[in-house]
Scaffold this motif. Structure first.
Motif, short mmCIF file in Angstrom:
data_model
loop_
_atom_site.label_atom_id
_atom_site.label_comp_id
_atom_site.label_asym_id
_atom_site.label_seq_id
_atom_site.Cartn_x
_atom_site.Cartn_y
_atom_site.Cartn_z
N ILE A 279 88.80 17.90 5.77
CA ILE A 279 90.24 19.15 6.23
C ILE A 279 89.92 18.98 7.48
O ILE A 279 90.98 19.63 8.31
N VAL A 280 88.44 19.17 8.33
CA VAL A 280 88.49 20.24 9.46
C VAL A 280 89.04 18.76 11.04
O VAL A 280 90.61 19.83 11.68
N VAL A 281 89.02 17.44 10.49
CA VAL A 281 90.07 16.56 11.15
C VAL A 281 91.32 16.81 11.35
O VAL A 281 91.89 15.96 12.06
N ILE A 282 91.93 16.95 9.94
CA ILE A 282 93.33 17.08 9.84
C ILE A 282 93.60 18.35 10.76
O ILE A 282 95.02 18.12 11.14
N SER A 283 92.76 19.41 10.58
CA SER A 283 93.30 20.40 10.95
C SER A 283 93.95 20.58 12.29
O SER A 283 94.24 21.12 13.14
N LEU A 284 92.62 19.45 12.74
CA LEU A 284 92.60 18.97 14.71
C LEU A 284 93.67 18.28 14.73
O LEU A 284 94.24 18.88 16.05
N ILE A 285 94.30 17.32 13.79
CA ILE A 285 95.39 16.99 14.24
C ILE A 285 96.70 17.42 13.93
O ILE A 285 97.62 17.56 15.33
N SER A 286 96.40 18.18 13.33
CA SER A 286 97.40 19.50 13.33
C SER A 286 97.24 20.31 14.51
O SER A 286 98.68 20.57 15.02
N ARG A 287 96.75 20.63 15.41
CA ARG A 287 96.51 21.48 15.96
C ARG A 287 97.30 20.99 17.27
O ARG A 287 97.54 21.40 18.52
N ALA A 288 96.92 19.64 17.57
CA ALA A 288 97.11 18.70 18.81
C ALA A 288 97.98 18.80 18.64
O ALA A 288 99.06 18.23 19.85
N ALA A 289 98.72 18.16 17.39
CA ALA A 289 100.00 18.47 17.41
C ALA A 289 101.25 18.99 17.96
O ALA A 289 102.23 19.02 18.14
N ARG A 290 101.11 20.13 17.66
CA ARG A 290 101.40 21.54 18.03
C ARG A 290 101.22 22.23 19.17
O ARG A 290 101.03 22.64 19.31
#
Length: 460
Positions: A279-290
């Motif tokens: 979940i944390v990794v996916i969230s970081l990817i989400s944040r980086a994508a934004r």
């Protein structure tokens, strides 16, 4: 569910009759309890040690709370309806607890008395299927087969219920980990992720029911512990001494059960850690994508902020803003900042300037509306806003000023000291970093025409 509960009631009722009508069943059980000596104290120790094994009897309560929005409520206002819904939810959970407690204690009793101990051992006919054993042995193969089918179906329904509860509960907490709300609201990917996790767990444990039960029990107990701790803290805040003491004792009991379960079957913690890490990794990817998104849909300037902008344009027909990270927030700070910027950046000599400040709030918080307020500090005028990330907010404000006034704004910065990689990580986690390059990139993506793009000037 009704059929499954009915079949369980038949087995439990039949077993209870058998206990008291079968010669030697009751006396054999009581003799076994007292054969080791030690009286009541001798029985208490093994009972305490075996308590964590009963945790699966709590299964289902964790999803009961997720049903709270569906519980009927009465009242003329929101507060009254919420109080009514809480009372009715308490009734729902109390009834469920009573039903499950009766079933758990009764079935544990009859299976212990009627089934030979060797059948509970690994490889025994009753290992992991005590009630099914009774159904086949005492009520016939036909009834036993019906019970087996109902058990499979109820587990399917339980899995669907747990999935529905997780889909409703978990996404609301994902933005706290930094995941974009659009990602958190995407139900289909969440369901697919849970499905992949379930399949992975099943494969990892070789579809072994006992192994997976230990992991499941760890999750249930962790949820129960967190809930009991929260209720204990709440009771303490309201100075309810007896309630605080009672919930504290319950918390200790559940902590003991959780610790013992982790000690016996640590797989649950491993699975949970892997899930949280994902979940944390996916969230970081989400944040980086934004990173280069504006993150706001609407900007509102208060009356004073609009007057500051209008007065600045009336002065010289331009909009010059100095980005400032507020420290003391006094006249001396703004005077020094203006002298510094005029010395290092191409600020026109007699140009009127406004200060632009972004107070970074929790970078995991998201808002569609950005509020810009005007603040007067001596002779200096400041536009202030609070946002999860400074560069995105600055870019959004500059674009809003250009579109509403028709004037191309210019914003002046100073280079930050330190490693670019460090600044990148600070931006992803804290919403601040080396602001000017990020602001320029956001503006470049929003407007391909350099002549219309707000000007970004960096000195130092």
């Amino acid at each position: 569910v009704a059929v499954f509960l009915g079949l369980n009631a038949i087995i439990a009722g039949y077993g209870l009759v058998e206990v008291f009508t079968t010669p030697g069943a009751w006396s054999g059980w009581t003799d076994a309890l007292t054969s080791g000596g030690g009286g009541f104290g001798g029985m208490l120790g093994p009972a305490v040690l075996a308590f964590p094994l009963l945790v699966l009897g709590l299964s289902g309560f964790e999803t009961g709370v997720s049903m709270m929005p569906l519980v009927a409520a009465e009242g003329s206002d929101g507060r009254t309806r919420m109080a009514s819904r809480v009372r009715n939810t308490r009734k729902l959970l109390t009834v469920a607890a009573l039903i499950m407690s009766v079933y758990l204690l009764l079935t544990s009793f009859v299976t212990t008395v009627l089934i030979p101990a060797e059948e509970f051992a690994e490889g025994g006919a009753a290992n992991g299927r005590a009630l099914a054993y009774l159904a086949h042995e005492h009520l016939g193969e036909g009834f036993g087969t019906v019970y087996d089918i109902s058990t499979i179906l109820i587990l399917w329904f339980a899995g669907a219920s747990a999935m529905a509860g997780l889909v409703n509960i978990v996404p609301r907490y994902l933005p706290s980990y930094g995941m974009a709300p659009e990602w958190a609201r995407a139900v289909r990917p969440v369901v697919l992720v849970y499905t992949v996790v379930c399949v992975g767990v099943t494969i990892a444990f070789g579809a072994d029911v006992e192994a997976q039960a230990g992991a499941y029990a760890t999750g249930i107990l962790a949820m129960m512990v967190s809930g009991s701790v929260a209720v204990t803290i709440s009771a303490a805040r309201y100075r309810r001494k007896w309630a605080t003491a009672g919930f504290a004792v319950l918390t200790l009991i559940l902590l003991y059960a959780l610790g013992e379960n982790i000690h016996e079957k640590p797989d649950g913690i491993a699975i949970s850690a892997m899930f949280i890490a994902a979940i944390v990794v996916i969230s970081l990817i989400s944040r980086a994508a934004r990173t280069t998104e504006l993150r706001v849909k609407h900007i509102e300037f208060d009356t004073r902020a609009r007057r500051f902008v209008t007065d600045s344009i009336d002065h010289d027909g331009q909009l010059n803003l100095i980005a400032n990270r507020r420290q003391a927030g006094d006249v001396a700070e703004y005077a020094a900042k203006e002298r510094e910027q005029r010395g290092m950046n191409p600020v026109p000599g007699r140009a009127d300037v406004l200060f632009l400040e972004i107070d970074v709030v929790d970078p995991s918080m998201f808002a569609d509306v950005l509020q810009v307020t005007g603040v007067q500090v001596g002779e200096y005028r400041v536009l202030r806003a609070s946002a999860p990330a400074a560069p995105n907010a600055i870019a959004a404000i500059l674009l809003a000023l250009r579109d509403t006034t028709g004037v191309r704004p210019h914003c002046y910065f100073e280079w930050s000291e330190g490693s670019p990689l460090t600044h990148l990580l600070r931006y992803l986690f804290l919403g601040r970093g080396d602001t000017p390059p990020v602001v320029r990139e956001i503006l470049r993506e929003r407007d391909a025409d350099p002549s219309r793009r707000p000007g970004i000037h960096v000195g130092g």
